[in-house]
Scaffold this motif. Sequence first.
Motif, short mmCIF file in Angstrom:
data_model
loop_
_atom_site.label_atom_id
_atom_site.label_comp_id
_atom_site.label_asym_id
_atom_site.label_seq_id
_atom_site.Cartn_x
_atom_site.Cartn_y
_atom_site.Cartn_z
N LYS A 1 0.83 -1.20 0.00
CA LYS A 1 0.00 0.00 0.00
C LYS A 1 0.87 1.26 0.00
N ILE A 2 1.90 1.25 0.81
CA ILE A 2 2.80 2.41 0.87
C ILE A 2 3.55 2.56 -0.44
N TYR A 3 4.00 1.46 -1.00
CA TYR A 3 4.70 1.51 -2.28
C TYR A 3 3.79 2.12 -3.35
N ARG A 4 2.52 1.67 -3.42
CA ARG A 4 1.57 2.21 -4.40
C ARG A 4 1.35 3.71 -4.20
N TYR A 5 1.25 4.12 -2.93
CA TYR A 5 1.06 5.53 -2.62
C TYR A 5 2.23 6.36 -3.14
N PHE A 6 3.45 5.89 -2.92
CA PHE A 6 4.63 6.60 -3.41
C PHE A 6 4.73 6.52 -4.93
N ARG A 7 4.37 5.39 -5.51
CA ARG A 7 4.51 5.20 -6.95
C ARG A 7 3.65 6.20 -7.71
N TYR A 8 2.53 6.52 -7.16
CA TYR A 8 1.65 7.51 -7.76
C TYR A 8 2.29 8.90 -7.73
N ARG A 9 3.04 9.20 -6.69
CA ARG A 9 3.53 10.54 -6.48
C ARG A 9 4.96 10.80 -6.96
N VAL A 10 5.74 9.74 -7.18
CA VAL A 10 7.17 9.90 -7.50
C VAL A 10 7.47 9.18 -8.81
N ASN B 1 10.56 8.30 -10.22
CA ASN B 1 11.68 7.37 -10.22
C ASN B 1 11.39 6.16 -9.33
N VAL B 2 11.37 4.98 -9.92
CA VAL B 2 11.02 3.76 -9.18
C VAL B 2 12.03 3.46 -8.07
N TRP B 3 13.30 3.84 -8.28
CA TRP B 3 14.30 3.59 -7.24
C TRP B 3 14.05 4.49 -6.04
N ASP B 4 13.59 5.71 -6.29
CA ASP B 4 13.24 6.60 -5.19
C ASP B 4 12.02 6.07 -4.45
N HIS C 1 3.38 9.90 4.59
CA HIS C 1 3.01 11.20 4.03
C HIS C 1 4.08 12.25 4.36
N ASN C 2 4.52 12.27 5.60
CA ASN C 2 5.56 13.22 6.00
C ASN C 2 6.87 12.95 5.28
N THR C 3 7.19 11.68 5.07
CA THR C 3 8.40 11.31 4.33
C THR C 3 8.30 11.79 2.89
N LEU C 4 7.13 11.66 2.29
CA LEU C 4 6.92 12.14 0.92
C LEU C 4 7.07 13.65 0.84
N ILE C 5 6.49 14.36 1.78
CA ILE C 5 6.60 15.82 1.79
C ILE C 5 8.06 16.24 1.89
N ASP C 6 8.81 15.61 2.77
CA ASP C 6 10.24 15.91 2.89
C ASP C 6 10.96 15.65 1.58
N TYR C 7 10.66 14.53 0.95
CA TYR C 7 11.29 14.17 -0.32
C TYR C 7 10.97 15.20 -1.40
N LEU C 8 9.69 15.55 -1.53
CA LEU C 8 9.28 16.49 -2.56
C LEU C 8 9.91 17.87 -2.34
N ARG C 9 10.04 18.26 -1.10
CA ARG C 9 10.69 19.55 -0.82
C ARG C 9 12.15 19.52 -1.25
N LYS C 10 12.82 18.42 -0.98
CA LYS C 10 14.23 18.31 -1.35
C LYS C 10 14.41 18.20 -2.86
N LYS C 11 13.58 17.41 -3.50
CA LYS C 11 13.72 17.14 -4.93
C LYS C 11 13.01 18.16 -5.80
N ARG C 12 12.01 18.84 -5.21
CA ARG C 12 11.14 19.72 -5.99
C ARG C 12 10.55 18.96 -7.19
N GLU C 13 10.19 17.73 -6.93
CA GLU C 13 9.61 16.87 -7.97
C GLU C 13 8.10 16.94 -7.87
N TYR C 14 7.46 16.86 -9.01
CA TYR C 14 6.01 16.90 -9.06
C TYR C 14 5.49 15.48 -9.25
N PRO C 15 4.23 15.25 -8.87
CA PRO C 15 3.68 13.90 -9.00
C PRO C 15 3.81 13.36 -10.43
#
Length: 170
Positions: free
Chosen positions: A22-31, A33-36, A70-84
């Motif tokens: 479930k967590i993998y799917r949640y991240f896969r939608y938002r990020v 790069n599969v390695w990230d 969710h907090n981990t994703l927010i931190d990641y997106l802030r660092k990477k400035r990556e969009y979904p």
Amino acid sequence: MNTVRKLESTDHGHIYEEYSAKIYRYFRYRVRNVWDVEDLTTTVFVKVYSKLDQYDGRHPFGAWIFRIAHNTLIDYLRKKREYPADQEVFSSLVTSEKLPEERVLNQESHEDLWKNVKTLTADQRNVISLRYLADLRMNEIAEILGKTEASVKILHFRGIKKLQKMMSRV
């Protein structure tokens, strides 16, 4: 898994088995790069295991884990400035044993749907992704996003109505 008592008798492997997909799917939608995505999923479980003694049982265990995700994703997106990720990611998540023609039609439908999801507000996108990609209940989503359950239900309702209206035009 919703009580502290059950957690004490649960090993890390069981927690991982229950929530990793479930967590993998949640991240896969938002990020993109599969390695990230894999790194983020691992990071969540490292945090979960290190903070397991801090879980107090006031909220569902799944909501607690997804709050960390969710907090981990927010931190990641802030660092990477990556969009979904775009709709290609969603169509790759769909597995089917249908005929090739049916798969093409299904893929086009999914692409249209997720293209329209991108037009929703950020809050509506978060609610929709947590509801349908992470398969969470409304109360768990509310806990993760720090909103009331009523506001999450309203966001969900309005997002779905907007999507239905857009999809009926297609």
